[in-house]
Design an enzyme around this catalytic site. Structure first.
Site, PDB file in Angstrom:
ATOM      1  CB  THR A   1      -0.913  -0.007   1.248  1.00 26.43           C
ATOM      2  OG1 THR A   1      -1.448   1.299   1.439  1.00 26.43           O
ATOM      3  CG2 THR A   1      -0.154  -0.370   2.518  1.00 26.43           C
ATOM      4  CG  ASP A   2      -1.130   4.956  -1.029  1.00 20.74           C
ATOM      5  OD1 ASP A   2      -1.664   4.296  -0.118  1.00 20.74           O
ATOM      6  OD2 ASP A   2      -1.721   5.858  -1.645  1.00 20.74           O
ATOM      7  CD  GLU A   3      -3.354   3.522   4.234  1.00 18.23           C
ATOM      8  OE1 GLU A   3      -3.272   3.551   5.467  1.00 18.23           O
ATOM      9  OE2 GLU A   3      -4.408   3.255   3.631  1.00 18.23           O
TER      10      GLU A   3
ATOM     11  CE1 TYR B   1      -3.230  -2.451   5.931  1.00 19.28           C
ATOM     12  CE2 TYR B   1      -3.224  -0.109   5.415  1.00 19.28           C
ATOM     13  CZ  TYR B   1      -3.259  -1.426   4.996  1.00 19.28           C
ATOM     14  OH  TYR B   1      -3.321  -1.722   3.652  1.00 19.28           O
TER      15      TYR B   1
ATOM     16  CE  LYS C   1      -0.053  -4.485   3.146  1.00 21.40           C
ATOM     17  NZ  LYS C   1      -0.465  -5.811   2.638  1.00 21.40           N
TER      18      LYS C   1
ATOM     19  CG  ASP D   1      -9.179  13.921  12.122  1.00 22.99           C
ATOM     20  OD1 ASP D   1      -9.499  12.999  11.338  1.00 22.99           O
ATOM     21  OD2 ASP D   1      -8.382  14.830  11.820  1.00 22.99           O
TER      22      ASP D   1
HETATM   23  P1  NAD Z   1      -9.815  -7.095   2.852  1.00 22.03           P
HETATM   24  O1  NAD Z   1      -9.742  -6.753   4.300  1.00 22.03           O
HETATM   25  O2  NAD Z   1     -11.053  -6.819   2.088  1.00 22.03           O
HETATM   26  O3  NAD Z   1      -9.491  -8.650   2.658  1.00 22.03           O
HETATM   27  C1  NAD Z   1      -8.475  -9.309   3.364  1.00 22.03           C
HETATM   28  C2  NAD Z   1      -8.681 -10.806   3.195  1.00 22.03           C
HETATM   29  O4  NAD Z   1      -7.615 -11.475   3.896  1.00 22.03           O
HETATM   30  C3  NAD Z   1     -10.005 -11.311   3.800  1.00 22.03           C
HETATM   31  O5  NAD Z   1     -10.634 -12.183   2.903  1.00 22.03           O
HETATM   32  C4  NAD Z   1      -9.559 -12.041   5.070  1.00 22.03           C
HETATM   33  O6  NAD Z   1     -10.411 -13.123   5.419  1.00 22.03           O
HETATM   34  C5  NAD Z   1      -8.171 -12.522   4.674  1.00 22.03           C
HETATM   35  N1  NAD Z   1      -7.299 -12.748   5.848  1.00 22.03           N
HETATM   36  C6  NAD Z   1      -7.103 -11.911   6.892  1.00 22.03           C
HETATM   37  N2  NAD Z   1      -6.245 -12.477   7.764  1.00 22.03           N
HETATM   38  C7  NAD Z   1      -5.901 -13.684   7.259  1.00 22.03           C
HETATM   39  C8  NAD Z   1      -5.036 -14.739   7.695  1.00 22.03           C
HETATM   40  N3  NAD Z   1      -4.356 -14.656   8.852  1.00 22.03           N
HETATM   41  N4  NAD Z   1      -4.909 -15.831   6.918  1.00 22.03           N
HETATM   42  C9  NAD Z   1      -5.590 -15.928   5.744  1.00 22.03           C
HETATM   43  N5  NAD Z   1      -6.434 -14.976   5.291  1.00 22.03           N
HETATM   44  C10 NAD Z   1      -6.581 -13.861   6.040  1.00 22.03           C
HETATM   45  O7  NAD Z   1      -8.556  -6.346   2.202  1.00 22.03           O
HETATM   46  P2  NAD Z   1      -8.411  -5.705   0.755  1.00 22.03           P
HETATM   47  O8  NAD Z   1      -8.902  -4.325   0.794  1.00 22.03           O
HETATM   48  O9  NAD Z   1      -8.904  -6.671  -0.260  1.00 22.03           O
HETATM   49  O10 NAD Z   1      -6.815  -5.622   0.663  1.00 22.03           O
HETATM   50  C11 NAD Z   1      -6.057  -6.697   0.129  1.00 22.03           C
HETATM   51  C12 NAD Z   1      -4.588  -6.329   0.175  1.00 22.03           C
HETATM   52  O11 NAD Z   1      -4.376  -5.132  -0.572  1.00 22.03           O
HETATM   53  C13 NAD Z   1      -4.071  -6.042   1.583  1.00 22.03           C
HETATM   54  O12 NAD Z   1      -2.788  -6.602   1.693  1.00 22.03           O
HETATM   55  C14 NAD Z   1      -4.028  -4.528   1.658  1.00 22.03           C
HETATM   56  O13 NAD Z   1      -3.007  -4.094   2.535  1.00 22.03           O
HETATM   57  C15 NAD Z   1      -3.710  -4.166   0.218  1.00 22.03           C
HETATM   58  N6  NAD Z   1      -4.187  -2.843  -0.236  1.00 22.03           N
HETATM   59  C16 NAD Z   1      -5.497  -2.492  -0.072  1.00 22.03           C
HETATM   60  C17 NAD Z   1      -5.948  -1.269  -0.561  1.00 22.03           C
HETATM   61  C18 NAD Z   1      -7.387  -0.843  -0.433  1.00 22.03           C
HETATM   62  O14 NAD Z   1      -7.736   0.288  -0.791  1.00 22.03           O
HETATM   63  N7  NAD Z   1      -8.302  -1.701   0.021  1.00 22.03           N
HETATM   64  C19 NAD Z   1      -5.047  -0.404  -1.220  1.00 22.03           C
HETATM   65  C20 NAD Z   1      -3.712  -0.808  -1.368  1.00 22.03           C
HETATM   66  C21 NAD Z   1      -3.303  -2.038  -0.887  1.00 22.03           C
HETATM   67  P1  TYD Z   2     -10.445   4.331   4.560  1.00 20.78           P
HETATM   68  O1  TYD Z   2     -11.422   3.909   3.531  1.00 20.78           O
HETATM   69  O2  TYD Z   2     -10.526   3.729   5.923  1.00 20.78           O
HETATM   70  O3  TYD Z   2      -9.013   4.110   3.909  1.00 20.78           O
HETATM   71  P2  TYD Z   2      -7.541   4.589   4.438  1.00 20.78           P
HETATM   72  O4  TYD Z   2      -7.653   5.058   5.833  1.00 20.78           O
HETATM   73  O5  TYD Z   2      -6.771   3.326   4.334  1.00 20.78           O
HETATM   74  O6  TYD Z   2      -7.113   5.666   3.478  1.00 20.78           O
HETATM   75  O7  TYD Z   2     -10.551   5.893   4.721  1.00 20.78           O
HETATM   76  C1  TYD Z   2     -10.375   6.773   3.617  1.00 20.78           C
HETATM   77  C2  TYD Z   2     -10.433   8.192   4.150  1.00 20.78           C
HETATM   78  O8  TYD Z   2     -11.765   8.456   4.590  1.00 20.78           O
HETATM   79  C3  TYD Z   2      -9.542   8.440   5.332  1.00 20.78           C
HETATM   80  O9  TYD Z   2      -9.011   9.762   5.242  1.00 20.78           O
HETATM   81  C4  TYD Z   2     -10.471   8.340   6.533  1.00 20.78           C
HETATM   82  C5  TYD Z   2     -11.792   8.827   5.974  1.00 20.78           C
HETATM   83  N1  TYD Z   2     -13.018   8.214   6.551  1.00 20.78           N
HETATM   84  C6  TYD Z   2     -14.061   9.033   7.014  1.00 20.78           C
HETATM   85  O10 TYD Z   2     -13.986  10.283   6.966  1.00 20.78           O
HETATM   86  N2  TYD Z   2     -15.172   8.429   7.506  1.00 20.78           N
HETATM   87  C7  TYD Z   2     -15.305   7.074   7.587  1.00 20.78           C
HETATM   88  O11 TYD Z   2     -16.351   6.582   8.087  1.00 20.78           O
HETATM   89  C8  TYD Z   2     -14.233   6.245   7.092  1.00 20.78           C
HETATM   90  C9  TYD Z   2     -14.331   4.753   7.151  1.00 20.78           C
HETATM   91  C10 TYD Z   2     -13.106   6.879   6.578  1.00 20.78           C
END
Ligand code: NAD
Ligand code: TYD
Length: 355
Positions: free
Chosen positions: A132-134, A157, A161, A291
């Site tokens: 992730t970019d985070e 988190y 990562k 916040d």
């Molecule tokens: P998500 O939370 O929707 O899904 C995570 C999945 O991992 C779930 O199906 C969960 O059951 C499984 N899981 C959790 N712990 C586990 C374990 N110990 N063993 C096996 N399975 C397990 O997450 P997502 O949003 O689909 O993200 C997927 C990946 O992409 C993550 O690594 C996240 O850091 C990365 N990512 C997400 C975003 C985003 O915007 N959602 C952006 C950049 C990177």
């Molecule tokens: P989120 O979807 O949790 O992703 P990330 O924190 O990984 O970027 O949140 C996106 C942005 O939205 C973040 O700045 C937090 C804000 N946010 C709210 O303002 N209200 C909400 O209920 C949630 C879940 C997030």
């Protein structure tokens, strides 16, 4: 035919990746997911049974992961499984370290054990870490994250990562293992668990519930439609260079408050005239709440490396992507109702009671 080990393939991005890959080519996918609150088998319906093998297991389980490598000659490991929500990591960091760091190490060690061949590795093997970019921390008003931006995570988190990324890259530096790390910006699209901003707001608008905006709503995220992300992962896993990091993003920065207003307007537009909710949906649903602790101000990706080196470009602009996403949630009311019953309600009533 390539065989993939996909972890976390019952979650949001993993499920989209599995669906995309099985539709695109004649590959076999072994999908390992522990089915935590974020994993859902309903995300995986209709897939070809002969080429999609689902295994309910924890990535930290050494025996299970070893058995799977023994049974299948994996060509690719695409590692999505993670605890992925910043707010949850503030409440309970430990599980993030366990899954995101220890789970990654288990996968790396097992892949290394089965892929090693003398001093090198078997031909055409690759491990891709979905990051992730985070991990880059927060930007000010200007500038972009490049692959050279220092790693300075702020939440438990993103720290977990970042630790995993360092481990993965160390397996290249130390053992010459064929690994790649991708770092993507915020995703949105079908199958996203309604704890993240976009699906939470869509679900609350549809239920005429308050829309909790953290702080002043002026934090900026860089949004990418999930299908563009999974395509980038596929391209990086095939054509990327070992030991490299690739940032993924589509230059689509928006203030959180603007995302919320776009969702309000688009949902209202898309509901049929006969729907009673249509006239009740307005910006009055917006509720500013306390916040997030340590809230990163701005994320913005420079995707120049993956574009120029691997030819990846985003295909879906935000206007189209958000309409497709809202349409999906409107058409999948049973999915969202099932997910937001029970435990979900307890979690959110506690979380908002604290704000
Ligand atoms: P998500 O939370 O929707 O899904 C995570 C999945 O991992 C779930 O199906 C969960 O059951 C499984 N899981 C959790 N712990 C586990 C374990 N110990 N063993 C096996 N399975 C397990 O997450 P997502 O949003 O689909 O993200 C997927 C990946 O992409 C993550 O690594 C996240 O850091 C990365 N990512 C997400 C975003 C985003 O915007 N959602 C952006 C950049 C990177
Ligand atoms: P989120 O979807 O949790 O992703 P990330 O924190 O990984 O970027 O949140 C996106 C942005 O939205 C973040 O700045 C937090 C804000 N946010 C709210 O303002 N209200 C909400 O209920 C949630 C879940 C997030």
């Amino acid at each position: 035919m390539k065989t993939y080990l996909v972890t976390g393939g019952a979650g949001f991005i993993g499920a989209n990746f599995v669906r995309f890959m099985l539709g695109k080519e004649d590959c076999k996918i072994v999908n390992v997911d522990a089915l935590t609150y974020a994993g859902n088998l309903d995300n995986l319906t209709g897939l070809p049974q002969d080429r999609h093998i689902f295994v309910k297991a924890d990535i930290c389980d050494k025996n299970v992961i070893d058995e799977l490598f023994q049974k299948y000659d994996f060509d690719r490991v695409i590692h999505f499984a993670a605890e992925s929500h910043v707010d949850r990591s503030i409440e309970d960091p430990e599980v993030f370290v366990r899954t995101n760091v220890m789970g990654t190490m288990n996968l790396l060690n097992t892949a290394k054990k089965y892929w090693q061949d003398g001093d090198g590795y078997k031909k055409d093997k690759r491990y891709l870490q979905v990051s992730t970019d985070e991990v880059y921390g927060s930007l000010g008003e200007t500038g972009y994250f490049t692959e050279k931006t220092p790693i300075t995570p702020h939440s438990p988190y993103s720290a977990s990562k970042a630790a995993a990324d360092f481990l993965v890259l160390s397996y290249y530096d130390t053992f010459k293992m064929p690994v790649i790390v991708t770092r993507c910006s915020n995703n949105y699209g079908p199958y996203q668990f309604p704890e993240k901003l976009v699906p939470l707001m869509i679900n609350n608008v549809l239920n005429l519930k308050p829309l909790p905006v953290y702080g002043d709503g002026k934090n900026v995220r860089d949004w990418l439609y999930v299908e563009d992300h999974v395509k980038a992962i596929d391209i990086a896993a095939e054509n990327g260079r070992d030991g490299e990091v690739y940032n993924i993003g589509g230059h689509n920065e928006k203030y959180n408050i603007d995302i919320v207003k776009i969702i309000i307007e688009t949902v209202a537009q898309m509901l049929p005239e006969s729907d009673e909710r249509k006239s009740k949906i307005s910006n009055d649903l917006i509720t500013y709440v306390a916040d997030r602790k340590g809230h990163d101000l701005r994320y913005a990706i420079d995707p120049e490396k993956i574009s120029s080196e691997l030819g990846w470009k985003p295909e879906t602009n935000f206007e189209t992507g958000i309409k497709k996403t809202i349409k999906w949630y409107l058409e999948n009311t049973e999915w969202i109702e099932k997910i937001t019953s029970g435990e979900y309600q307890n979690y959110y009533s506690k979380m908002y009671a604290n704000r």
